[in-house]
Design a protein around this motif. Structure first.
Motif, PDB file in Angstrom:
ATOM      1  N   UNK A  70      53.604   5.823  78.170  1.00  0.00           N
ATOM      2  CA  UNK A  70      53.757   5.432  76.774  1.00  0.00           C
ATOM      3  C   UNK A  70      52.744   6.429  76.055  1.00  0.00           C
ATOM      4  N   UNK A  71      51.658   7.030  76.485  1.00  0.00           N
ATOM      5  CA  UNK A  71      51.051   7.974  75.810  1.00  0.00           C
ATOM      6  C   UNK A  71      51.575   9.142  75.778  1.00  0.00           C
ATOM      7  N   UNK A  72      52.324   9.533  76.985  1.00  0.00           N
ATOM      8  CA  UNK A  72      53.171  10.910  76.795  1.00  0.00           C
ATOM      9  C   UNK A  72      54.160  10.661  75.670  1.00  0.00           C
ATOM     10  N   UNK A  73      55.030   9.778  75.629  1.00  0.00           N
ATOM     11  CA  UNK A  73      56.126   9.633  74.585  1.00  0.00           C
ATOM     12  C   UNK A  73      55.469   9.521  73.208  1.00  0.00           C
ATOM     13  N   UNK A  74      54.189   8.711  73.010  1.00  0.00           N
ATOM     14  CA  UNK A  74      53.668   8.887  71.782  1.00  0.00           C
ATOM     15  C   UNK A  74      53.340  10.294  71.303  1.00  0.00           C
ATOM     16  N   UNK A  75      52.761  11.055  72.256  1.00  0.00           N
ATOM     17  CA  UNK A  75      52.176  12.541  71.754  1.00  0.00           C
ATOM     18  C   UNK A  75      53.446  13.365  71.394  1.00  0.00           C
TER      19      UNK A  75
END
Length: 279
Positions: A70-75
């Motif tokens: 989720x963090x990777x996709x948001x960034x």
């Protein structure tokens, strides 16, 4: 041509039927996310999750890989949206407001780029990022996504910029504003609907993209949500597939897109109304 009341009722019923057919898979995914696997495997379908629970969602949310993805996709997605809008805005402004040598060729190039199959670029993209040492890096994926969405975004914004009369800026300049202030106070607010629409397109493309991420993000800890979801399904398939957890994972992946679109849709409508009044 005025339609009869009977024809309007028929068209309304037909539209509602089409909407229900379109919405049913989404509802079934949400419904299945709250049901245990034993109920989902039953031959009798359950259309309302009476007696359901949050166990499937809890299992997915407590998975450390989900938070990481989720963090990777948001960034990656937010970087892509900001970069694409900045570049596309300047490009659309240039080809709509200025006449320069190569302008027609540039516009044609934007159209031709859209015809290139993404699969034909995988090897070149992988080698380029490998030589730069950017494999399994969020910035690499954001750069590739930005390059992919910028041509269409420029083309989309070009129509919005061209639809705003340049005379509005000239009138503001006659009243004493500089060219920059005239553009920022008169033209830029009228471009809000176009920027929002382009941002929605860039967001959807970056959030849901799978194949480029599969090539560039080869390590497990650098996976985006689509890659994580595929790994989650495969891990479940190694034993008896828990469709409840799979549907819960799919719901969590789709939820940010739905929320983002609902928020932006209201702003898009208000921007259209505001632009009409100011124009």
């Amino acid at each position: 041509m005025r339609r009869s009341p009977a024809s309007r009722v028929l068209l309304t019923v037909l539209a509602l039927a089409v909407a229900l057919v379109w919405a049913f898979p989404v509802y079934w995914m949400l419904n299945s996310a709250f049901l245990p696997n034993v109920v989902l495997q039953s031959t009798t379908p359950t259309f309302v999750p009476f007696g359901g629970s949050l166990d499937n969602l809890r299992t997915v949310l407590t998975d450390p890989a989900f938070s990481r993805a989720l963090g990777t996709s948001l960034v990656v997605t937010l970087t892509t949206v900001v970069a694409a809008l900045c570049i596309a805005f300047l490009g659309a402004l240039a080809i709509s407001r200025f006449r320069f040598r190569g302008r027609t060729s540039f516009v044609l190039a934007l159209l031709l780029i859209q015809m290139l199959p993404a699969e034909g670029l995988f090897i070149a993209q992988y080698k380029m990022m490998s030589e730069l040492g950017l494999l399994n890096r969020s910035i690499a994926l954001a750069v590739l996504y930005t390059a992919a969405v910028v041509p269409f975004t420029i083309w989309m914004l070009r129509g919005f910029v061209a639809g705003i009369p340049v005379e509005l800026e000239e009138a503001a300049m006659v009243d004493g504003l500089s060219r920059t202030k005239a553009f920022m106070k008169i033209t830029f607010p009228l471009l809000a609907p176009g920027l929002v629409a382009s941002g929605v397109y860039a967001f959807l493309q970056a959030w849901n993209e799978f194949t480029v991420a599969l090539v560039i993000m080869t390590e497990e800890q650098s996976r985006t949500l689509p890659l994580w979801l595929r790994g989650f399904v495969q891990a479940s398939a190694s034993r008896e597939t828990d469709w409840g957890q799979v549907m819960a994972a799919s719901t969590l992946v789709a939820l940010p897109v739905i929320v983002f679109f609902l928020i932006v849709q209201g702003r898009m409508s208000s921007g259209l109304v505001g632009g009409a009044v100011k124009g």
